[in-house]
Design an enzyme around this catalytic site. Structure first.
Site, PDB file in Angstrom:
ATOM      1  N   LYS A 185      85.618 -35.611  17.165  1.00 58.94           N
ATOM      2  CA  LYS A 185      85.010 -35.455  15.841  1.00 58.94           C
ATOM      3  C   LYS A 185      83.776 -36.346  15.755  1.00 58.94           C
ATOM      4  O   LYS A 185      83.847 -37.526  16.095  1.00 58.94           O
ATOM      5  CB  LYS A 185      86.033 -35.899  14.791  1.00 58.94           C
ATOM      6  CG  LYS A 185      86.381 -34.836  13.801  1.00 58.94           C
ATOM      7  CD  LYS A 185      87.524 -35.213  12.921  1.00 58.94           C
ATOM      8  CE  LYS A 185      87.468 -34.362  11.678  1.00 58.94           C
ATOM      9  NZ  LYS A 185      88.742 -34.275  10.989  1.00 58.94           N
TER      10      LYS A 185
ATOM     11  N   ARG B 240      99.492 -23.822  -3.702  1.00 63.94           N
ATOM     12  CA  ARG B 240     100.316 -23.427  -2.570  1.00 63.94           C
ATOM     13  C   ARG B 240     101.795 -23.772  -2.779  1.00 63.94           C
ATOM     14  O   ARG B 240     102.658 -23.232  -2.108  1.00 63.94           O
ATOM     15  CB  ARG B 240      99.784 -24.136  -1.329  1.00 63.94           C
ATOM     16  CG  ARG B 240     100.405 -23.643  -0.107  1.00 63.94           C
ATOM     17  CD  ARG B 240      99.609 -24.038   1.079  1.00 63.94           C
ATOM     18  NE  ARG B 240      98.504 -23.148   1.319  1.00 63.94           N
ATOM     19  CZ  ARG B 240      97.696 -23.272   2.355  1.00 63.94           C
ATOM     20  NH1 ARG B 240      97.866 -24.248   3.206  1.00 63.94           N
ATOM     21  NH2 ARG B 240      96.714 -22.418   2.538  1.00 63.94           N
TER      22      ARG B 240
ATOM     23  N   GLU C 188     101.731 -28.867   1.453  1.00 59.88           N
ATOM     24  CA  GLU C 188     101.967 -29.092   0.027  1.00 59.88           C
ATOM     25  C   GLU C 188     103.327 -28.585  -0.428  1.00 59.88           C
ATOM     26  O   GLU C 188     103.987 -29.201  -1.269  1.00 59.88           O
ATOM     27  CB  GLU C 188     100.852 -28.452  -0.804  1.00 59.88           C
ATOM     28  CG  GLU C 188      99.491 -29.143  -0.667  1.00 59.88           C
ATOM     29  CD  GLU C 188      98.732 -28.797   0.610  1.00 59.88           C
ATOM     30  OE1 GLU C 188      99.177 -27.909   1.364  1.00 59.88           O
ATOM     31  OE2 GLU C 188      97.681 -29.431   0.855  1.00 59.88           O
TER      32      GLU C 188
HETATM   33  C1  LIG Z   1      95.968 -26.594   1.752  1.00 63.39           C
HETATM   34  C2  LIG Z   1      94.960 -27.662   2.039  1.00 63.39           C
HETATM   35  N1  LIG Z   1      95.303 -28.955   1.925  1.00 63.39           N
HETATM   36  C3  LIG Z   1      94.399 -29.917   2.181  1.00 63.39           C
HETATM   37  C4  LIG Z   1      93.136 -29.595   2.566  1.00 63.39           C
HETATM   38  C5  LIG Z   1      92.083 -30.670   2.791  1.00 63.39           C
HETATM   39  N2  LIG Z   1      91.601 -30.678   4.175  1.00 63.39           N
HETATM   40  C6  LIG Z   1      90.432 -30.110   4.524  1.00 63.39           C
HETATM   41  S1  LIG Z   1      90.116 -30.227   6.141  1.00 63.39           S
HETATM   42  C7  LIG Z   1      91.522 -31.092   6.409  1.00 63.39           C
HETATM   43  C8  LIG Z   1      91.850 -31.584   7.776  1.00 63.39           C
HETATM   44  C9  LIG Z   1      91.712 -30.530   8.792  1.00 63.39           C
HETATM   45  O1  LIG Z   1      92.012 -31.053  10.051  1.00 63.39           O
HETATM   46  P1  LIG Z   1      91.915 -30.110  11.299  1.00 63.39           P
HETATM   47  O2  LIG Z   1      92.435 -28.761  10.953  1.00 63.39           O
HETATM   48  O3  LIG Z   1      92.556 -30.799  12.441  1.00 63.39           O
HETATM   49  O4  LIG Z   1      90.370 -29.922  11.512  1.00 63.39           O
HETATM   50  P2  LIG Z   1      89.259 -31.006  11.895  1.00 63.39           P
HETATM   51  O5  LIG Z   1      88.561 -31.360  10.621  1.00 63.39           O
HETATM   52  O6  LIG Z   1      89.944 -32.189  12.495  1.00 63.39           O
HETATM   53  O7  LIG Z   1      88.388 -30.312  12.837  1.00 63.39           O
HETATM   54  C10 LIG Z   1      92.242 -31.264   5.229  1.00 63.39           C
HETATM   55  C11 LIG Z   1      93.507 -31.990   5.101  1.00 63.39           C
HETATM   56  C12 LIG Z   1      92.812 -28.235   2.656  1.00 63.39           C
HETATM   57  N3  LIG Z   1      91.585 -27.825   2.980  1.00 63.39           N
HETATM   58  N4  LIG Z   1      93.745 -27.296   2.403  1.00 63.39           N
END
Ligand SMILES: Cc1ncc(C[n+]2csc(CCOP(=O)(O)OP(=O)(O)O)c2C)c(N)n1
Length: 637
Positions: free
Chosen positions: A281, A396, A368
């Site tokens: 990242k 959700r 969630e």
């Molecule tokens: C249902 C839901 N809960 C929380 C989030 C907030 N959120 C956005 S991106 C993320 C982390 C994503 O991590 P990953 O899928 O590993 O992708 P990366 O950013 O590390 O590439 C979170 C928790 C969301 N978008 N949707």
């Protein structure tokens, strides 16, 4: 001239040499850093997928082949490669600019829109099955972050995938981070896949395995570089294989040529296949590498230092920090108070608790539904769980809210952050529905504070309640009021009269309360009207006694809320007045029955939706005049 500037569409990526592609990757990184430094955005996730996205466009043919990005916050590179590198990208996440997420209405290359996590695999599987039914031959590729595997839906789709289709490519983009460090058993498992010597041993046998697999020859032809540098693996005993998907990897997700070769292999594979790539990242921007959590998603920053704009002097603390600090206060004094988050500790303010009282802080991952059930379970044992979940993500968990918390009458406290607008993120993130979806649930107590001090009162009140409570509050700065030393325990269902009025009464929620005070004063000065203001506090139960009294003593009730008008607070007022046989005129101010786009600011979006102060004021005056004309007509009759 820079390659990115001349690129007309994704097909041109195919004709670039590796050297040119490497140059292009650098240009893309620079462009993303420059634009996000002005506009904010998801810096780290996008810098991490530059090579992957280039490889996807090298191997597949968008839009014929379809990419489904989970969350889609990492879609900037895809946007830049698919004809959106113009002024619209300069205005990323702002009015007139491209969305920060993929969006079906924005481009034919955005085959699936998202913003919430965990949706990609299910949607991609649906697309693949529809293709099969149509006897199509296009490819569908799901791109999942490692944290997508903490989402229940992803696991449901995984369970279903192999029995539904023969052709689906899943790229697992593993950078070990969610927003914070990824949590739970799945994160450990992925780490094991990378480090376990057993898998590395299998790596040595790779060539013999590849000979037996269709398309494997092409990887062998690609040569030993792939094998050596990327720990190529095909692991028959791995979890994905147990689900019936073939698994290949992990490989270095920043080695463009390597990722390209592996994607070609996956493209020709005749079973659903998972390609596990390892990425970093923030790759290419040292400051983001040092602060992965901050640079997951950030507001504007100075490129040289990574620092955000210094807060303006005198800006009040934001609701999130007030909430997080109050949690520490209450949890220190009551051993039963615990805090729960679904991968959003910093966003919700629960990070304060994570630091101060880690034993009382629970991050359950992007889950969630599970968070709510987990809270319900704790509540059965006398705990007082506070689930801090953004309004939009709580959507959700609707079934557990009804079936597991309210039906079981468990005293879970929900702190619904981002109620109202999340302007730069847009429709996937606005919290404009919670009043409508909670108001109809028996036993739910639903409230919104007028300021940050009242938020603390509401939290305190909720922790004493014996039933489910829901507190909603907006993103960002509070009103700048002092926080009392000892919180007040509010009387549930009691509103607060802030200004008496004989002609009109404005019933407001949250940030609309201070606005209503200004509107009331303007109505007096400009129209000579006596307008009162009520801080409604509770949407459920409503202060029926006050409402019916005012319905008799004034001629117009105005409701103001940051929720869709349909089914929201104003609708609750209308229903109550109807039930009690009061025919006073009601004017509802809230968000229209449509999805609200992204934009630069709350003010911009309010203006675009008829909710700026002047339009709201004019609407009230018009309704008042209409009410008067009607009553005059009635008297003449
Ligand atoms: C249902 C839901 N809960 C929380 C989030 C907030 N959120 C956005 S991106 C993320 C982390 C994503 O991590 P990953 O899928 O590993 O992708 P990366 O950013 O590390 O590439 C979170 C928790 C969301 N978008 N949707």
């Amino acid at each position: 001239m820079a390659i990115l500037e001349t690129l007309k569409g994704p097909a041109e990526v195919k004709s670039l040499s590796l050297e040119e592609l490497t140059e292009l990757a650098g240009e893309i990184r620079t462009r993303i850093i420059e634009v996000t430094s002005q506009n904010g955005g998801h810096v780290g996730p996008n810098l991490g997928v530059v090579e992957l996205t280039l490889a996807l466009h090298r191997v597949f043919e968008s839009p014929r082949d379809q990419f489904v990005f989970d969350v889609s916050h990492q879609g900037y590179v895809h946007k830049l490669l698919t004809g959106r590198n113009g002024p619209e990208f300069d205005k990323l996440r702002n009015g007139g600019g491209v969305s920060g997420f993929l969006c079906r209405s924005e481009s034919e290359h955005d085959s699936y829109g998202a913003g919430h996590a965990g949706t990609a695999l299910s949607a991609a599987l649906g697309m693949a099955v529809a293709r099969d039914l149509n006897a199509g031959d296009e490819h569908v590729v799901a791109v999942l972050g490692d944290a997508a595997l903490t989402c229940g839906i992803t696991m449901e789709a995984l369970n279903n995938a192999a029995s539904q289709t023969k052709r689906l490519v899943v790229v697992l983009n593993d950078n070990k981070w969610s927003i914070s460090k990824n949590v739970g058993a799945m994160a450990k498992y992925l780490n094991e896949l990378i480090t376990n010597p057993l898998y590395n041993r299998i790596h040595d046998d790779l060539e013999s395995i590849l000979h037996k697999i269709p398309g494997g020859e092409s990887i062998i032809r690609f040569g030993s570089k792939a094998k050596k540098e990327a720990k190529d693996l095909i692991v028959p005993s791995c979890l994905f294989e147990k689900y019936g998907l073939r698994y290949i990897g992990p490989i270095d997700g920043h080695d463009l040529e390597l990722v390209t070769q592996y994607l070609k292999f996956c493209r020709n594979f005749d079973e659903p296949i998972v390609l596990h790539i390892l990425t970093t990242k923030g790759k290419g921007y040292d400051i983001a590498l040092q602060h992965p959590e901050k640079f997951h998603g950030t507001s504007a920053f100075a490129i040289a230092t990574g620092k955000g704009k210094p807060p303006k002097r005198g800006v009040p603390p934001n609701y999130q920090d007030v909430f997080g600090k109050a949690m520490i206060r209450f949890a220190k004094n009551d051993p039963k108070v615990v805090g729960i988050t679904g991968a959003m500790s910093t966003g919700t303010g629960l990070n304060h608790m994570r630091e101060a009282l880690p034993e009382k802080f629970f991050d359950v991952g992007i889950a969630e539904e599970h968070a709510v059930l987990f809270a319900a379970g704790m509540a059965t044992k006398g705990y007082k769980p506070v689930a801090a979940i953004y309004s939009t993500f709580l959507q959700r968990a609707y079934d557990p809210i009804i079936h597991d918390v309210c039906l079981q009458n468990l005293p879970v406290v929900f702190c619904m952050d981002r109620a109202g607008l999340s302007p730069n993120d847009g429709p996937t993130h606005h919290g404009l529905f919670d009043l409508s979806y909670l108001r109809c649930v028996p036993r739910a107590v639903v409230m919104q504070p007028k300021d940050e001090d009242e938020l603390v009162d509401m939290l305190w009140t909720s922790l004493q309640a014996r039933s489910p409570t829901f507190i909603r509050y907006p993103r960002g700065a509070g009103q700048g009021v002092p926080i009392k030393k000892r919180p007040a325990r509010l009387s549930i269902g009691q509103a607060e009269v802030l200004r008496e009025g004989e002609d009109i009464n404005l019933w407001a929620l949250g940030p609309w309360v201070s606005e209503a005070l200004d509107l009331a004063e303007r109505l007096k000065v400009e129209e000579g009207l006596s307008a009162g203001v009520v801080n409604a506090r509770f949407v459920k139960p409503l202060d029926k006694a006050l409402l019916t009294t005012q319905a008799k003593s004034s001629q117009l009730i105005v409701t103001l809320e940051d929720n869709v008008v349909k089914g929201g607070f104003g609708s609750a007022v209308l229903e109550e007045l109807n039930l009690s046989g009061n025919s006073v005129a009601v004017h509802r101010v809230g968000w229209p029955d449509q999805f609200v786009d992204h934009g630069s600011s709350v003010e911009e979006l309010r203006a675009a939706n008829g909710l700026d102060t002047n339009t709201v004021y004019a609407g009230i005056v018009e309704k008042w005049r209409h009410t008067q004309a009607k009553s005059r007509a009635f008297q003449v009759k």
